[in-house]
Every structure is written in C-alpha cells, then in structure tokens.
Design an enzyme around this catalytic site. Structure first.
Site, PDB file in Angstrom:
ATOM      1  N   PHE A   1       0.841  -1.197   0.000  1.00  0.00           N
ATOM      2  CA  PHE A   1       0.000   0.000   0.000  1.00  0.00           C
ATOM      3  C   PHE A   1       0.875   1.245   0.000  1.00  0.00           C
ATOM      4  O   PHE A   1       2.039   1.229   0.399  1.00  0.00           O
ATOM      5  CB  PHE A   1      -0.952   0.007   1.206  1.00  0.00           C
ATOM      6  N   CYS A   2       0.283   2.340  -0.475  1.00  0.00           N
ATOM      7  CA  CYS A   2       0.927   3.647  -0.485  1.00  0.00           C
ATOM      8  C   CYS A   2      -0.173   4.691  -0.390  1.00  0.00           C
ATOM      9  O   CYS A   2      -1.321   4.366  -0.085  1.00  0.00           O
ATOM     10  CB  CYS A   2       1.792   3.820  -1.724  1.00  0.00           C
ATOM     11  N   THR A   3       0.130   5.942  -0.671  1.00  0.00           N
ATOM     12  CA  THR A   3      -0.841   7.010  -0.471  1.00  0.00           C
ATOM     13  C   THR A   3      -2.077   6.847  -1.355  1.00  0.00           C
ATOM     14  O   THR A   3      -3.201   6.786  -0.869  1.00  0.00           O
ATOM     15  CB  THR A   3      -0.194   8.379  -0.738  1.00  0.00           C
TER      16      THR A   3
ATOM     17  N   ILE B   1      -4.139   4.298   0.512  1.00  0.00           N
ATOM     18  CA  ILE B   1      -4.657   4.693   1.819  1.00  0.00           C
ATOM     19  C   ILE B   1      -5.843   5.639   1.676  1.00  0.00           C
ATOM     20  O   ILE B   1      -6.834   5.533   2.415  1.00  0.00           O
ATOM     21  CB  ILE B   1      -3.550   5.366   2.646  1.00  0.00           C
TER      22      ILE B   1
END
Length: 257
Positions: free
Chosen positions: A182-184, A211
């Site tokens: 996951f990332c932004t 996210i």
C-alpha cells in the site's frame, strides 16, 4: 462547508507527443484556474489538483475525452482553502521512479484488493484461504511517521528506488504469507505489486486506490494515525479532513509546495 475540491489521480498508459499534450492540457488547467501538480510521462499521468468542484470535475471530463485517459479514476477530498500555490506541469521519464524499466503497469496490473475486502481480511487476520495477511508499506520513512496500518512491514527507506532491495531481503520469511502492498494513492503499488510477483511472491496484492481510498470507503481501523499528502494540507485524517495544526510534524526535507 468546504468549498475547494482536491483530487488525486493516476493512470498508466503509453503516451507520445508529450510536449504538445502538455501544452494543451496546461492551457485547459489555467483556463479553469486549477492549481497543483501534473506529471506526464511516456508511461502515463499522475495528478494532484485542487479548485472549485465544477472547474475541477469539468477538467477531468475534458481529459477523459481523449481515449487514452477515458479509464482515469479520481480520489476526492475537500479543504477550506486552496492547498497549492501554483500550477506545476512536469515532463518526466517515469510517473514514479523505480529503476526497473521491464515493469510496465500499462501492459497489465498486479492483483489488487478492494478496501472493503481488505478490511474483511484484516478483521479476520487471514485471507480467504487461511493464509496470514501482512501489510507492506512502500512509502518513504518520513511519510510513515504520520501513520500506517497496524503491524505493517516497514522498511525505513528514503526513496522508492530502495524498495526492491528492501522487500527482496524479506522474501524467504514471507513465502507463506499473503502480502498487501500500500501507499498514499496506489501509484507506487502498481510497480511494487508487479515486482513482488516478478521475484516469486505469488500471494501478493496491492491495495486498490491506496490509503486515501481506504479512508474513503472504510475509515481508520486498523490504520493508525494520518496520511501524508504532498500539498499544504500536510496530512489527512481517516475522515479525509486535514490534520489539526497542533498535530503537525512537518519537519522533513522532502515536503514540497
């Protein structure tokens, strides 16, 4: 009532004629008084933009008239004030640099999981086949300071090009786990997910929309803290509101206006 709409969006798609495409797209941005950042590359587009909702949504509709950008989806949030100071439009070699040119998300994505399905897995602690689930944070260390998923695997990297070596070092211990990177907003995971599959991590997924999409559809648990964003808001709470000023930890050299 918050009056400024913010969007984050990206799309991996093969593009050419970049200078001409940049010129006409920048003209459209300026005519609608948009502010933010657009990165345009031969592998696609990445955008963080803000303006009045009718202007910003009108721009997205205009962009989708080009068949290349028709599949573009956006993640929305709101702010009281314009979080960007100007309109930046850059031509780059990669949307997100990883130094692995053989990874081409425009030719096929890694497996992904929706936020609500991920919530189901995390509540249970296993995927649908009973394998333990490990969240893999692909972001840089200063971003992780603001918040991350509970018990996520963290690498303390300074830039995304360090991710391949970092995850490879954990390959053996993760072989029987289901991994969710996951990332932004999801863009880094388009490459991290493909890379993990390339090195043999077959039970790996990427969090669809990152996210920010998880905040939008689920909320916080088991995410702890806020999510750093690359604009004047600094970070967003799971409610997608800006963090209170007293919670600011803006102290890293990577922050840009």
């Amino acid at each position: 009532m918050k009056l400024i709409l913010n969007i984050a969006a990206y799309l991996f798609v093969s593009l050419d004629g970049l200078p001409e495409l940049r010129a006409k797209t920048l003209d459209e941005c300026n005519s609608r008084n948009l502010k933010g950042t657009i990165l345009l590359t031969g592998e696609g587009i990445n955008m963080f933009l803000a303006s009045k909702p009718e202007e910003l949504r009108g721009f997205v509709d205009w962009l989708r008239l080009d068949p290349h950008f028709n599949p573009l989806t956006t993640k929305e949030s709101w702010s009281d004030e314009q979080p960007f100071k100007k309109m930046l439009f850059k031509l780059k070699n990669e949307i997100i640099r990883m130094n692995h040119p053989t990874l081409r998300p425009e030719e096929g994505r890694a497996n992904f999981i929706s936020p609500k399905k991920l919530q189901e897995w995390l509540d249970r602690g296993t995927d649908d086949l009973g394998r333990p689930v490990v969240m893999v944070d692909t972001r840089n260390a200063f971003e992780v300071e603001y918040g991350t998923f509970e018990n996520a695997l963290l690498f303390n990297i300074e830039k995304f090009t360090e991710f391949p070596a970092a995850i490879s070092a954990h390959k053996d211990e993760l072989v029987d786990k289901t991994l969710v990177s996951f990332c932004t907003g999801g863009i880094r995971c388009e490459k991290s997910g493909l890379y993990m599959r390339e090195i043999g991590m077959q039970h790996s997924y990427q969090l669809e929309g990152g996210i920010l999409k998880y905040f939008e559809e689920v909320g916080s648990p088991p995410y702890q803290g806020s999510c750093f964003v690359f604009d004047e808001r600094e970070a967003l709470e799971p409610s997608l509101d800006s963090i209170p000023a007293e919670h600011s930890i803006r102290k890293n050299p990577h922050y840009f206006h």
